[in-house]
Design a protein around this motif. Sequence first.
Motif, PDB file in Angstrom:
ATOM      1  N   UNK A  46       0.814  -1.225   0.000  1.00  0.00           N
ATOM      2  CA  UNK A  46       0.000   0.000   0.000  1.00  0.00           C
ATOM      3  C   UNK A  46       0.839   1.263   0.000  1.00  0.00           C
ATOM      4  N   UNK A  47       2.160   1.134   0.147  1.00  0.00           N
ATOM      5  CA  UNK A  47       3.016   2.300   0.333  1.00  0.00           C
ATOM      6  C   UNK A  47       4.017   2.444  -0.800  1.00  0.00           C
ATOM      7  N   UNK A  48       4.466   3.689  -0.968  1.00  0.00           N
ATOM      8  CA  UNK A  48       5.623   4.000  -1.795  1.00  0.00           C
ATOM      9  C   UNK A  48       6.711   4.522  -0.873  1.00  0.00           C
ATOM     10  N   UNK A  49       7.941   4.030  -1.062  1.00  0.00           N
ATOM     11  CA  UNK A  49       9.044   4.349  -0.166  1.00  0.00           C
ATOM     12  C   UNK A  49       9.960   5.382  -0.806  1.00  0.00           C
ATOM     13  N   UNK A  50      10.299   6.423  -0.026  1.00  0.00           N
ATOM     14  CA  UNK A  50      11.247   7.446  -0.441  1.00  0.00           C
ATOM     15  C   UNK A  50      12.376   7.477   0.590  1.00  0.00           C
ATOM     16  N   UNK A  51      13.624   7.489   0.100  1.00  0.00           N
ATOM     17  CA  UNK A  51      14.772   7.430   0.990  1.00  0.00           C
ATOM     18  C   UNK A  51      15.606   8.687   0.868  1.00  0.00           C
ATOM     19  N   UNK A  52      16.020   9.243   2.005  1.00  0.00           N
ATOM     20  CA  UNK A  52      16.912  10.399   2.042  1.00  0.00           C
ATOM     21  C   UNK A  52      18.153  10.033   2.839  1.00  0.00           C
ATOM     22  N   UNK A  53      19.320  10.180   2.225  1.00  0.00           N
ATOM     23  CA  UNK A  53      20.577   9.897   2.919  1.00  0.00           C
ATOM     24  C   UNK A  53      21.094  11.171   3.557  1.00  0.00           C
TER      25      UNK A  53
END
Length: 1498
Positions: free
Chosen positions: A184-191
């Motif tokens: 159900x989710x979309x994942x966004x990653x910030x380093x």
Amino acid sequence: MKQLFLFVSLLLFICFSKTNGDIQILNETTVSTTSMYYYSWGAIIGCHTTILIDIPLNSSFGSIKNFKVFTNDTINFSLLSVVPLFINETFGTYKIDGNILNLGSFSISLIGSNTTNSTEILSPFNVTCTDAPVISDLGIILPNYPIPIRRDGVYLFEVPVKVTNLTESDSIQLSFSLALGSSPFTLFSQQISTNFFILRFKLSDPSLITFKDPIEIIPQNLNSGITPTNYTSFTVSPNVNVSSEFQFSNIQFYPEYNADPTLEYFGYVTFNVLNDDRAIVPGVTNNLLNLDTSEKLDFGVAFPVGFNGTHSQFMGIIQPGRKATFTWYLASTDNSDVADTMFFPKRDNIVTPTSTTSQDLSNCDIAILGIGSSTFEYTMPTIYKFSTFNGDYHEYIPYWSVDSFNVTTNITTFSHETILPDGYYNPSLMVYGSILNFNDYASISVPTPLVTPTDGRTSPIVQDIAFISPTGDLSSFYILRFKVLSNVSKFHHLDINGKKVYATNIVSGSMDEGSTGFYEITVNYTFVKSMSKSYTITACGIFLNCETKNYFPQLLNPFPSLHLPQYNLVTVYDIKYINFKYNNLNTTNRARNNTIYLRIDGLNGTSDAETILFKLDFVRGYLPFSWNSLLSMFQCDFMIPGNYYSGNVGYSIIIGGDSYAYSSIFIATGSNSSLSVTSLKSDMVPPLISLVQAYPSNNVVLDPLDSSNNIFGWDLEIEEGINGFDHGEVNITSAYDKVGFNFKFNSSDLVNGSIYKIRINQTEMVCIDQGYSVSSVYLIDKQGYETSRSSQYESISALFKVSMSDQLFIYIQCPNDNGISYNSSNPDVNPPFISSFMLESGNSQINMNYGSSNRTVIVTLVIEDSESGLSSRHHPTIYIQDVFGTLITISNGNGMTVIDDTTQTRTYSCVITIPFGFGYPSGASIAVYGLVDKFMNVRGYSHYNLLFGISRNSLLPYVSTDYTMAPSIVDMIPKFDPDYKSAQFIIYGSFFGLNPSDVIVTVDYMLDSHSSSETQIPLNTINTRNLLSTTTESVPFNISSISGNLIAISVDLRNAISQQLQIQLNVAGQTSNAYSFILPSQVLDPTTSTSGVSTATSSATSSGTATGGGTATATATGTGTATATATATTTDTTTTSTTSTSTTGTSGSDCSKLSNCGGTSQGICIGDNTCSCINSWIGSDCSSKPLEGVSINVNPNAPSASLDQDDGSGFKLSSLINLYQIREIDSTSNKVIYQYDLQDKWVPVKQSSPKANTFIYSNTLSNTKKSVIYATISIYDKQSTFDFAGKQYQINPNSIKFTVNITNYVIEKPLNNVELIMQAQLNSSQSDDICSKKQTTKGSSSDQLTIQLNNKSLYCRFLNSALLDGVTAVNNLTHVNLNSEFQALVKPNSGQYFYGIVLPNFNDYLILDPDFSLLLQSSTISSNDGGICSSSSGNKFPTGAIVGIVIGGVALIVVVAIVATSLLFRRHRFSSVTMKLRSWNSKRRSKSKSYNLKNFQS
């Protein structure tokens, strides 16, 4: 040491270098190497590397080899970039980034090209690439408990991930992905750093949500080849629950679909939810979830906005794509599409320019952009912004840059100019214009002036930067000092990380060609700390020839004087302690104050507090933290609005520029980070317009015979929940006028509590047919929940429920028989024009010399329209613009005044104040826009048109600039001590120098020239002082700190002899301009109100500026104290907005408690429980007359007074008014922790210039508080007016007014309450046939108390306003009736009041202004009126009083029960012993005292 090493290395190089011509690299340092896969020729294992090399820049012939370009000479290395970090005459340091294309060690050769394109081969250096290490366990550990979610933001929740086993040396590039399968989710990653990441989750398909199943996340190494290496997965468990369609009811979509375009940019859905568990996430989308998703937008989560006791109210907002229409849906999380509708969103028609032209102005210093517009729905498009080469722009300003608009063709032409310095060369310069509401740009290339570029355009060079931390009064600043070599181009400006340093920031040296200058700017600690990572400097010369360089201080610091604080990454995991003062609050019907406390590893002190911010969800704006040195923690005080939605409160914290949501903080710190609220009912929806009705109809035909009949407008019904409506603003625009009408109003302006009536009286018959509409509405409730100001923004629009209503639009038809030949059938097509534009004294241009302070210039402007005449409601605006795009505007009422006005000609006198340094060194252009005639034709004059079309070269509409290299005082900011005996001044300017010992400051009193010789006092009462000798006690001022453009001084004002100071500097023998400053009147008389200091009021006012064809006047239902440009209409209970001294009433205000102000012959209701009396009537209800034979007696030793009367009847009337007590109440325990008796210890204050009938006293509180209270008693023997807190008030004859000035009170806790208590008492010598009654009336601007004995009363008025620190007016003071607590006397012939004023927080001082008078009432009171009567007057206690006492007794028992069980009330506030003592003190103080009173007989 490094320079010595390099010098020795250079000598060795010169002596032993080989003869093959290679330049030997002096030093090579590998900064980092990261393993990677290179994909150009398949999966080639390699590494990314960063290397620093030092290169000698002198060949054997001595020529400088300042390399600009490098190329690679090897197949095993791919060069990405080479950045110079430091260059001098001897060597240069360069940062090299590139990819090593294979594993192993390789010899790399580079070739450098210098400024003359000559090439030099650099000696080889070695690089090494090893394969990525194998890490089996990343060490990611996350808690397994449910993660809180946020339902009103873009992301549902976020997770901070710390990769414990990953170090800087590990060659791993991590990424994170969701496990295979539907999610159900979309994942966004910030380093954030090598081993710290923030994962943010956006809900994309609610139908896939199951009951709180964990989400599996897989870390991947992107440097491990075509197929990334997967590491051990981990899970997170958001607190998301399954919702059902059966939970939803009362679903409403807005705007309602009827196949017509709406006025809204966004779609809205509202619905009720049964049993919200704070975890369900219903949402909105523009396509069915199980259908084709080719055009599906991001899913939006509906969020809770209220609770009515049984159901929660939710709202969803969706932003449409570019489609004209589409179907959108409300969806539950059990794979159900609950409801759907069609939506036709607002679309802005694209304005296509019919032409774009430019003017070759080689001999001038400007460039022009012209844009023509095709017809656009009879609406004049307006420039939204212009941007130039430096990226500056201006938001929407009505008529700005509109060269012309023709009402018959609907063609708009724009012109805009960019100031360019003489000799500027840039053939690729682009100027952009953006039309209002559109994202499409029209652009042209500015013609190149006929100047051949030369080598004399080298940019200035920053040679050094010093970081200075001042002491004393400048300790709150940090200073950056730049040493700049202007080289062969005069210095213009430089930019460091977005902060500009202008030529006027110079403190020493010169900015001329070949010279070195020193420039200073002030910055905060956050800015300095950000420089520790990296910073970028762009240095520009006079021709805007700029060079940009990037600096990495952790790799190399090229500036020897720049010592920045060490940068350490601080993340949410460094929060070692977090807590709230209250973790659970009840916000039912009241806002609650709270405090958050933090202890963070690596951060401490006041400076680091600047880098931390706090924000509450649903509340606009970030709040700063402060450093609590006692607790050694950071703290932030904030307020939770009343009726907040029950459950966990979402918030975010910014640390060092990185934002962390509540879910991240919860994961990192645990349950102590939780803050929850409880509200019996919740209301987070702002006020909305629920119904709109055009008045009198949608189509109005103007009557040419009687303009009083030409009234139109709207009735707006406002829907608001339990919070209550506070204030709002409505904008009405016509098809041709984007300024329109503006109405501001508050709750007192509403008819029947919910309807706001707008009425516009169109009195001008010379006009053109056009449509008016309600274009925007802004509303806010009493808890601060507000709508957006425009439907373009993704927040709640006030009009979304009525946006499809045809009642928003009214079409006005103008009469053809209007007395002139022009009408809608034969419109005026010629725009107005400027007939004269003249500078004062016949000058041809404005010359600015920046060896002095601000400059004031007078301009006379004459405009004409020889056809239909000038619009009486539109006035032009003068614009002055510099090369940076900075604007100075002069408009009507803001420097511009009409001095002569006829139908066809209007003359303006314009006072233009040009700030110090504005336009230097390139100058500034002058333009005039916004000339409008009665048919809405528009004309504007750019700089070019003014130059050649009006002045014909006799006037240059241009501000030329020059700079005298001498010290200049530009501004001075004061801070006065509470008693006005001393002050601290910060002096701003330029050329204060680098050596403080060179600075001499002179401060003089300036005396009036007409003073008699006998009273002249020498001007050098404040002496000239040198910085190095400021310790002598006899000197009346000290210099606490100094920099190149700031000086802080402390001035002793105890012996002040004048209100005017003059300050002058002498720096190394050069004298500055003389700067004059007017001191506030308190310096000479510490008890007077602030003089010469403006005060801001927060009350909303009703105002309107008429638009449309011809002359119109606007009225709106508003308070009697509102300021408005309005004329009266009386239709439908709508009345005029008036000034504060007007007697015109306000419909919708309630004065029923005041007998409706005695009727129309005695007074008018101008606000709730607020009367304006007429015909000599006075009092709170206009039913009283001044009492004759009153004597006023003032105690010369303490602030107490009596109003007495002896009318010859044998009975005497006496009163007593005094300051009783000041006390502080703890916010937690509700106990009195401090109280001070104000009956004694007063000291009369000797006035330097005594005022008649004015008495001043001072009282110093205990050593703990160190506060001084000043009290002034003023006697008014006649009907008068006085000004206080920006408002004007009437005061009755034979009255006394207390002015109380509380200074420097140190509160124990920020949330504690401080109360000032006053006592008022009225006594009569009559014992029989007498009744007494006490009454309190809470009005819109004051609380009014009366103590009435028969037909005579003591009238007490406590204003709701206070002055804080001299500049802030507070208009919502809280007053507390303390009669019960202090057991006020209740007798037939005597009445007593104890009234508390709850003081708002202030820094230096607070001023209050109550007044008192004796009145003769129009009727006497009896027991039937609720009076307390003597035995001969009937029942001693009337039935109503007995019932009240009985009920009060029962209520007291109930209150005691509540107090015993709840912290919401002030439990255990007073012990029984304390109460007995207070009772005794109250009785003791209420007895008559033998005062030595000074008598004033009326």
